[in-house]
Design an enzyme around this catalytic site. Structure first.
Site, PDB file in Angstrom:
ATOM      1  N   GLU A 161     -91.655 -64.115  20.467  1.00 54.20           N
ATOM      2  CA  GLU A 161     -91.376 -65.320  20.841  1.00 54.20           C
ATOM      3  C   GLU A 161     -92.557 -66.307  21.281  1.00 54.20           C
ATOM      4  OE1 GLU A 161     -87.489 -63.523  21.349  1.00 54.20           O
ATOM      5  OE2 GLU A 161     -89.577 -63.013  21.378  1.00 54.20           O
ATOM      6  N   LYS A 195     -81.650 -49.914  39.038  1.00 53.16           N
ATOM      7  CA  LYS A 195     -81.287 -50.511  40.126  1.00 53.16           C
ATOM      8  C   LYS A 195     -80.417 -49.586  40.954  1.00 53.16           C
ATOM      9  CE  LYS A 195     -80.599 -55.030  37.354  1.00 53.16           C
ATOM     10  NZ  LYS A 195     -80.886 -54.272  36.123  1.00 53.16           N
ATOM     11  N   THR A 231     -86.493 -61.284  15.427  1.00 53.98           N
ATOM     12  CA  THR A 231     -86.492 -60.150  16.497  1.00 53.98           C
ATOM     13  C   THR A 231     -85.675 -58.876  16.054  1.00 53.98           C
ATOM     14  OG1 THR A 231     -84.426 -60.920  17.316  1.00 53.98           O
ATOM     15  CG2 THR A 231     -86.846 -61.976  18.153  1.00 53.98           C
ATOM     16  N   TRP A 265     -84.944 -51.820  43.534  1.00 57.22           N
ATOM     17  CA  TRP A 265     -85.090 -51.860  41.921  1.00 57.22           C
ATOM     18  C   TRP A 265     -86.298 -50.847  42.111  1.00 57.22           C
ATOM     19  CZ3 TRP A 265     -86.379 -57.427  39.687  1.00 57.22           C
ATOM     20  CH2 TRP A 265     -85.148 -58.008  39.609  1.00 57.22           C
TER      21      TRP A 265
END
Length: 552
Positions: A338, A449, A195, A454
């Site tokens: 992944e 936030k 990654t 949200w």
């Protein structure tokens, strides 16, 4: 959810026959030996050869690597573009039960050195044009014993500071042209990819790659009469699995070599010439391709073309442009390093929805990541890990498991927080509607936030680029003394001129509540991106962390 394995009656099938990736290229080379592979040469020209020709070189490549001591469990790195040799090594290295290390040439030398050492790579093959990258890497990669230069020039004409350089084509010239491929335990590593950020190793198995290949080919409806161009870098995530899916389908393969995002005309021209029907890439590549297409006197006919889009959500305007101008279908998909990467794909409209939704609803649905592919289990959970209903409104973290989903990181002991009950925690926030369509709304780390609520940065970005004067947009949450965070919009306009904030709020009105509108809009020349084309919001948050505190 149980993870117990239950044994039933034993079967009479060939369960001992291992799913080895080399069988994919072997089959297509035998059955479709005349099928073409078109590749860009070092001088910017184009050449072509056949599956049979490629397979012959793959055999020689494997034998050449054996001749310098490469064998099972060894790690061999590649520094190369989407080239002919890179394509051949995709099959030769794993075919020896060695692991192919995908080396992101855009990483800093220190990070690339960490990847090389952490993976225990002992051999690295490097394209001549990338010798400066290898030379910068070498001091950080003392474990590499052999550097192999891939070039058509004689070694005497290559100037490099790398120690003990070997010439790849010289090795191939003396390699055996026949091979008895080993039968490899299908759970063995096929390739390794790391990654970005703090690099974490993901080691893909032959079995996982094989099954992912079947899902990829089915999801895109790939056949032997397709022409597949690999635009996504082959050094990251197997170019999203498209090389293997193309070979499985015995499709024509187009390898564009080195190109730059600032000039994607070479990609469009090759698509026209080679009649490309499948390609992959990020919106950051597709947008300049469309910009170039709009300069052509006659728009190309891409009515058979499926453009697999990942990294970030494609703007609706971009999808419409490709469809209305060229006939091409941008297929939004979802995945991660992944996950090999395919998890969900927005292919043909679900049959039960045909005739039931309007054209505008169909376009809005195309913004979703689509339906989970067969074999993948998806959960949407709240902060306590409780499953949320698939009602199209409840949003939480996306958890994933399946035969090609990571179960652990390589040599990383403190990764328990990345997994939950056998599922990988993606860090993505999303929802699933009653029809089974997955829609990502943000990253957990990127969601804004504000005042206990949200705000989706992704949805706001896509709304902003709906303004005709806005080319690109990024939205990040920055600290606020009263509201915890407030959204900050950074905008790249089409002509470089600023847009009045009331106009910007106008395109958000109706989709967002007024309290969610960004208080500040900054106009910039460009937005920072990661090596795989994603917006680098970490950089943006860092740059503007003091925006609202400084205003006090």
């Amino acid at each position: 959810m149980t993870t117990e394995i239950v044994q039933g009656l034993p079967s009479t099938h060939g369960d001992h026959y291992q799913l080895n990736t080399t069988t994919l290229i072997r089959h297509s080379a035998r059955t479709y030996p005349e099928q073409e592979i078109v590749y860009r040469t070092a001088d910017g020209g184009w050449d072509r050869y056949t599956y049979a020709d490629a397979y012959a070189r793959i055999i020689c490549s494997a034998n050449a690597l054996r001749s310098i001591g490469v064998g099972p469990a060894d790690v061999v790195g590649i520094l190369d573009w989407n080239s002919k040799r890179h394509f051949e090594l995709y099959w030769a290295i794993p075919g020896l039960a060695a692991a192919m290390l995908q080396m992101n040439l855009r990483l800093a030398p220190e990070d690339l050195g960490y990847v090389t050492g952490h993976s225990d790579a002992s051999v690295v093959l490097v394209d001549e044009s990338l010798l400066p990258v290898a030379e910068a890497l070498a001091p950080y990669a003392p474990g590499v014993k052999t550097w192999i230069v891939m070039t058509d020039k004689p070694l005497s004409e290559i100037a490099t500071s790398l120690p003990g350089v070997v010439h790849w084509e010289d090795l191939l010239a003396t390699a055996d042209s026949e091979i008895d491929w080993p039968v490899i335990d299908e759970t063995s590593t096929y390739s390794a990819c790391y990654t970005t950020g703090r690099p974490k190793g993901i080691y893909y198995s032959h079995r996982g790659i094989y099954l992912h290949t079947l899902a990829q080919a089915a999801g895109l409806g790939m056949r032997s009469d397709d022409a597949v161009m690999l635009i996504t870098p082959m050094f990251h995530g197997q170019s999203w699995g498209l090389p293997q899916a193309a070979v499985y389908s015995a499709a024509k393969v187009v390898l564009p070599g080195r190109y730059v995002a600032e000039d994607t005309s070479v990609l469009v021209d090759a698509m026209i010439t080679e009649q490309v029907t499948v390609a992959n890439g990020a919106p950051a590549i597709f947008q300049p391709m469309m910009d170039y297409i709009k300069t052509l006197d006659v728009a190309p006919d891409f009515s058979r073309t499926r453009l697999l889009s990942g990294a970030t959500e494609p703007a609706l305007s971009l999808m419409r442009d490709f469809y209305e101008i060229t006939g091409a279908d941008i297929i939004h998909a979802y995945g991660a390093t992944e996950t090999t990467p395919l998890v969900a794909i927005n292919g043909p409209l679900k049959p039960s929805l045909r005739g039931r939704i309007t054209d505008e609803q169909k376009w809005d649905l195309k913004r979703s990541q689509g339906m989970p592919v067969n074999g993948i289990d998806i959960r949407i959970v709240d902060a306590e890990g409780n499953d949320l209903p698939h009602d199209g409104t409840s949003q939480g973290e996306v958890l994933l498991r399946g035969p090609w989903i990571i179960e652990r990181y390589h040599k990383l002991d403190d990764d328990a927080d990345k997994f939950s009950g056998g599922y990988w925690r993606s860090g993505d926030v999303g929802r699933i509607d009653t029809n089974g369509y997955l829609k990502l709304t943000d990253r957990l780390k990127d969601v804004v936030k504000s005042g206990g609520e949200w705000i989706s940065s992704i949805d706001m970005e896509n709304a902003l680029v709906g303004h005709p004067k806005i080319k690109e947009a990024a939205v990040v949450g920055v600290p606020h003394p009263k509201w915890q965070e407030r959204p900050l919009a950074l905008v790249v306009t089409v002509d470089g001129t600023e847009v009045d904030i009331t106009e910007i709020h106008g395109v958000l009105d109706g989709t967002f509540a007024k309290w969610q509108f960004p208080d500040t809009v900054l106009f910039v020349d460009a937005l920072p991106r990661t090596s795989v084309g994603k917006l680098d919001k970490k950089v943006l948050r860092s740059r503007h962390a003091d925006l609202y505190t400084e205003k006090r």
